[in-house]
Design a protein around this motif. Structure first.
Motif, PDB file in Angstrom:
ATOM      1  N   ASP A   5      41.415   0.258   2.282  1.00 33.20           N
ATOM      2  CA  ASP A   5      40.791   1.436   1.683  1.00 33.20           C
ATOM      3  C   ASP A   5      39.619   1.978   2.502  1.00 33.20           C
ATOM      4  N   ASP A   6      39.571   1.646   3.794  1.00 33.78           N
ATOM      5  CA  ASP A   6      38.531   2.211   4.644  1.00 33.78           C
ATOM      6  C   ASP A   6      38.884   3.668   4.936  1.00 33.78           C
ATOM      7  N   LYS A   7      37.981   4.578   4.598  1.00 31.79           N
ATOM      8  CA  LYS A   7      38.268   6.007   4.678  1.00 31.79           C
ATOM      9  C   LYS A   7      38.585   6.442   6.098  1.00 31.79           C
ATOM     10  N   GLN A   8      37.793   5.990   7.058  1.00 32.43           N
ATOM     11  CA  GLN A   8      38.027   6.411   8.442  1.00 32.43           C
ATOM     12  C   GLN A   8      39.340   5.848   8.971  1.00 32.43           C
ATOM     13  N   ALA A   9      39.605   4.568   8.709  1.00 33.90           N
ATOM     14  CA  ALA A   9      40.845   3.962   9.186  1.00 33.90           C
ATOM     15  C   ALA A   9      42.066   4.644   8.581  1.00 33.90           C
ATOM     16  N   ARG A  10      41.949   5.084   7.340  1.00 34.95           N
ATOM     17  CA  ARG A  10      43.064   5.811   6.720  1.00 34.95           C
ATOM     18  C   ARG A  10      43.297   7.147   7.427  1.00 34.95           C
ATOM     19  N   ALA A  11      42.212   7.835   7.772  1.00 32.34           N
ATOM     20  CA  ALA A  11      42.359   9.106   8.479  1.00 32.34           C
ATOM     21  C   ALA A  11      42.965   8.897   9.857  1.00 32.34           C
ATOM     22  N   VAL A  12      42.505   7.871  10.573  1.00 31.69           N
ATOM     23  CA  VAL A  12      43.065   7.553  11.883  1.00 31.69           C
ATOM     24  C   VAL A  12      44.555   7.250  11.755  1.00 31.69           C
ATOM     25  N   ALA A  13      44.910   6.454  10.755  1.00 33.83           N
ATOM     26  CA  ALA A  13      46.319   6.113  10.551  1.00 33.83           C
ATOM     27  C   ALA A  13      47.145   7.355  10.248  1.00 33.83           C
ATOM     28  N   GLU A  14      46.601   8.280   9.479  1.00 34.52           N
ATOM     29  CA  GLU A  14      47.352   9.495   9.163  1.00 34.52           C
ATOM     30  C   GLU A  14      47.575  10.349  10.411  1.00 34.52           C
ATOM     31  N   VAL A  15      46.558  10.437  11.277  1.00 33.66           N
ATOM     32  CA  VAL A  15      46.737  11.161  12.539  1.00 33.66           C
ATOM     33  C   VAL A  15      47.900  10.553  13.323  1.00 33.66           C
ATOM     34  N   ILE A  16      47.941   9.231  13.388  1.00 30.99           N
ATOM     35  CA  ILE A  16      49.005   8.548  14.130  1.00 30.99           C
ATOM     36  C   ILE A  16      50.356   8.781  13.460  1.00 30.99           C
ATOM     37  N   GLN A  17      50.389   8.696  12.130  1.00 28.83           N
ATOM     38  CA  GLN A  17      51.649   8.900  11.416  1.00 28.83           C
ATOM     39  C   GLN A  17      52.184  10.320  11.599  1.00 28.83           C
ATOM     40  N   ARG A  18      51.303  11.295  11.645  1.00 30.12           N
ATOM     41  CA  ARG A  18      51.741  12.683  11.796  1.00 30.12           C
ATOM     42  C   ARG A  18      52.088  13.010  13.252  1.00 30.12           C
ATOM     43  N   SER A  19      51.540  12.275  14.196  1.00 28.27           N
ATOM     44  CA  SER A  19      51.851  12.491  15.618  1.00 28.27           C
ATOM     45  C   SER A  19      53.042  11.663  16.076  1.00 28.27           C
ATOM     46  N   ARG A  20      53.188  10.471  15.491  1.00 27.56           N
ATOM     47  CA  ARG A  20      54.324   9.588  15.701  1.00 27.56           C
ATOM     48  C   ARG A  20      54.584   9.231  17.158  1.00 27.56           C
ATOM     49  N   PRO A  21      53.603   8.658  17.837  1.00 25.70           N
ATOM     50  CA  PRO A  21      53.852   8.187  19.208  1.00 25.70           C
ATOM     51  C   PRO A  21      54.781   6.975  19.201  1.00 25.70           C
ATOM     52  N   ASP A  22      55.540   6.830  20.270  1.00 26.90           N
ATOM     53  CA  ASP A  22      56.334   5.617  20.472  1.00 26.90           C
ATOM     54  C   ASP A  22      55.497   4.528  21.139  1.00 26.90           C
ATOM     55  N   VAL A  23      54.633   4.929  22.041  1.00 29.75           N
ATOM     56  CA  VAL A  23      53.731   4.000  22.732  1.00 29.75           C
ATOM     57  C   VAL A  23      52.340   4.622  22.660  1.00 29.75           C
ATOM     58  N   LEU A  24      51.386   3.888  22.107  1.00 28.28           N
ATOM     59  CA  LEU A  24      50.066   4.445  21.828  1.00 28.28           C
ATOM     60  C   LEU A  24      48.968   3.514  22.305  1.00 28.28           C
ATOM     61  N   LEU A  25      48.051   4.061  23.118  1.00 29.86           N
ATOM     62  CA  LEU A  25      46.834   3.337  23.472  1.00 29.86           C
ATOM     63  C   LEU A  25      45.719   3.797  22.536  1.00 29.86           C
ATOM     64  N   VAL A  26      45.089   2.841  21.873  1.00 30.52           N
ATOM     65  CA  VAL A  26      43.947   3.130  21.011  1.00 30.52           C
ATOM     66  C   VAL A  26      42.691   2.642  21.728  1.00 30.52           C
ATOM     67  N   ASN A  27      41.795   3.571  22.047  1.00 28.90           N
ATOM     68  CA  ASN A  27      40.487   3.206  22.607  1.00 28.90           C
ATOM     69  C   ASN A  27      39.475   3.042  21.480  1.00 28.90           C
ATOM     70  N   GLU A  28      38.424   2.276  21.781  1.00 30.66           N
ATOM     71  CA  GLU A  28      37.360   1.963  20.814  1.00 30.66           C
ATOM     72  C   GLU A  28      37.935   1.290  19.565  1.00 30.66           C
ATOM     73  N   PHE A  29      38.657   0.222  19.809  1.00 28.42           N
ATOM     74  CA  PHE A  29      39.191  -0.651  18.769  1.00 28.42           C
ATOM     75  C   PHE A  29      38.660  -2.047  19.088  1.00 28.42           C
ATOM     76  N   ASP A  30      37.670  -2.505  18.322  1.00 25.96           N
ATOM     77  CA  ASP A  30      36.977  -3.750  18.645  1.00 25.96           C
ATOM     78  C   ASP A  30      37.959  -4.908  18.801  1.00 25.96           C
ATOM     79  N   TYR A  31      37.768  -5.685  19.867  1.00 28.03           N
ATOM     80  CA  TYR A  31      38.646  -6.823  20.144  1.00 28.03           C
ATOM     81  C   TYR A  31      38.330  -7.975  19.204  1.00 28.03           C
ATOM     82  N   VAL A  32      39.376  -8.505  18.593  1.00 19.94           N
ATOM     83  CA  VAL A  32      39.286  -9.718  17.780  1.00 19.94           C
ATOM     84  C   VAL A  32      40.293 -10.708  18.343  1.00 19.94           C
ATOM     85  N   GLU A  33      39.827 -11.885  18.695  1.00 19.11           N
ATOM     86  CA  GLU A  33      40.703 -12.877  19.311  1.00 19.11           C
ATOM     87  C   GLU A  33      41.913 -13.162  18.429  1.00 19.11           C
ATOM     88  N   GLY A  34      43.081 -13.218  19.066  1.00 14.81           N
ATOM     89  CA  GLY A  34      44.308 -13.491  18.335  1.00 14.81           C
ATOM     90  C   GLY A  34      44.992 -12.261  17.776  1.00 14.81           C
TER      91      GLY A  34
END
Length: 398
Positions: free
Chosen positions: A59-88
């Protein structure tokens, strides 16, 4: 003049078509075009565990908006910048499960069975006073500016298999090992390239985040996704240490894909050499350099755009053109065409810029391209606040 501006914006609104939110290619992935995209989604947080916590809720508002942009653009291969690295890869898994695979405001879910994440240089301390503030430690003395290791990281998502055994990363490549590197000068001394001490240069890495060569298998063909996010060319002084580093981070890929110029390159396993001639590739990421405007070093972006094996398709959007008109200010003095802007930095300097790129190699057929930037005042305008950058895509036949 104001009336003319309003009239032109109205024309842009009327001319905006479904291409702003074009659906991705349908049908067999072996026959249909493949959509490669980049999106600086600003999914960075101020503490090490914050992003994973946000993405675990759904329910994070920003993450939902980001996800909707991706869903409406529908890339097959997508690089996401500024996505904090979490091990694993826990953050990547949570984003896919709780956001991308869940319909957002009526948009169709999108499934990425393959993902790639790896450590980056942000927040990793060098042990040297790089910013000369009299203290050792803190984000300015890390290999890449960051409050903690992994801040502003990268994520690659794919509907096609990733050949993880052949991935090359260049996180530890030293800046000084690039021939004729634009090392910054202390302007108070007559020496050249002496802002950093020899001990610091024996440590300092070129990549502020990392450079990745990620092979993706598309219908029996390999396409190398060359991902990076060079440092902004600002937040420094007359020595221009960030501007020069941005220039050389961009140059790294230009040399890597140009036959005869990448021999000096070595990856994190010690393997030397650039990309083999004839290999297909797509360069993707937020490169923090506009071809004509902004604060980057002269010619920084053109190192890639003019590289002999690189094709610049110049994606465009009516939304970017309308935003520049409405905001005015610094945008009014730009030399670049606002139809190609990808980042919304408002009316103050540097204004809106073209800094995000998807650049296929020559030889791959380009079908179409675009920038997801809805025209202000239209139904999807609400998604413009998801990030200060906009998703850029190019459809190609490998």
């Amino acid at each position: 003049m104001r009336g003319k501006t309003v009239a032109l914006v109205a024309t842009l609104v009327l001319s905006a078509t479904a291409g702003v939110a074009a659906a991705g290619p349908q049908g067999s992935p072996h026959r249909e075009p493949v959509r490669f995209a980049t999106f600086n989604a600003s999914l960075n947080r101020s503490s090490e565990s914050e992003l994973l916590a946000d993405l675990s809720t759904g329910d994070d508002k920003q993450a939902r908006a980001v996800a909707e942009v991706i869903q409406r653009s529908r890339p097959d291969v997508l690089l996401v910048n500024e996505f904090d690295y979490v091990e694993g890869g826990a953050a990547a898994d949570a984003f896919r499960r709780n956001y991308l695979q869940v319909p957002q405001n009526g948009a169709r879910p999108i499934h990425y069975p393959y993902a790639y994440v790896a450590p980056v240089n942000t927040g990793v301390q060098t042990g040297h006073d790089l910013d000369r503030d009299g203290r050792v430690g803190g984000p300015g003395d890390a290999h890449g500016f960051g409050m903690f290791p992994g801040q502003y990281g990268m994520l690659l998502l794919s509907r096609h298999p990733i050949d993880t055994e052949r991935v090359r990363t260049f996180r530890t490549f030293l800046w000084k090992d690039m021939p004729d590197a634009l090392l910054p000068d202390d302007t108070a001394t007559p020496e050249q390239g002496d802002w950093y001490s020899e001990k610091a240069l024996d440590t300092l890495r070129l990549s502020s985040k990392s450079h990745w060569d990620v092979p993706v298998e598309v219908g029996g063909r390999t396409v190398h996704v060359l991902a990076a996010h060079p440092t902004p060319p600002t937040f420094d002084g007359p020595e221009d240490r960030n501007g020069r580093r941005n220039h050389d981070e961009i140059r790294f890929w230009a040399d890597y894909v140009t036959p005869g110029r990448g021999g000096y390159v070595y990856d994190d396993t010690g393997r030397r050499g650039g990309l083999a001639a004839g290999e297909r590739f797509v360069i993707a990421g937020d490169y923090n350099a506009d071809p004509l405007d902004g604060d980057s070093t002269d010619g920084a972006a053109h190192q890639l755009l003019d590289a002999p094996r690189v094709r610049d398709t110049r994606p465009a959007s009516a939304g970017g053109a309308a935003a520049a008109l409405l905001q005015g200010g610094a945008n009014d003095s730009h030399r670049g065409d606002p139809w190609h802007d990808t980042a919304d930095f408002g009316d103050e300097q540097p204004g809106n810029l073209r800094v995000d790129y998807v650049l296929p190699s020559r030889g791959m057929r380009v079908v179409r391209d675009g920038i997801f930037w809805p025209v202000p005042g239209t139904a999807l305008d609400r998604l413009n606040s998801a990030s200060d950058h906009h998703l850029v895509w190019v459809d190609v036949r490998p």
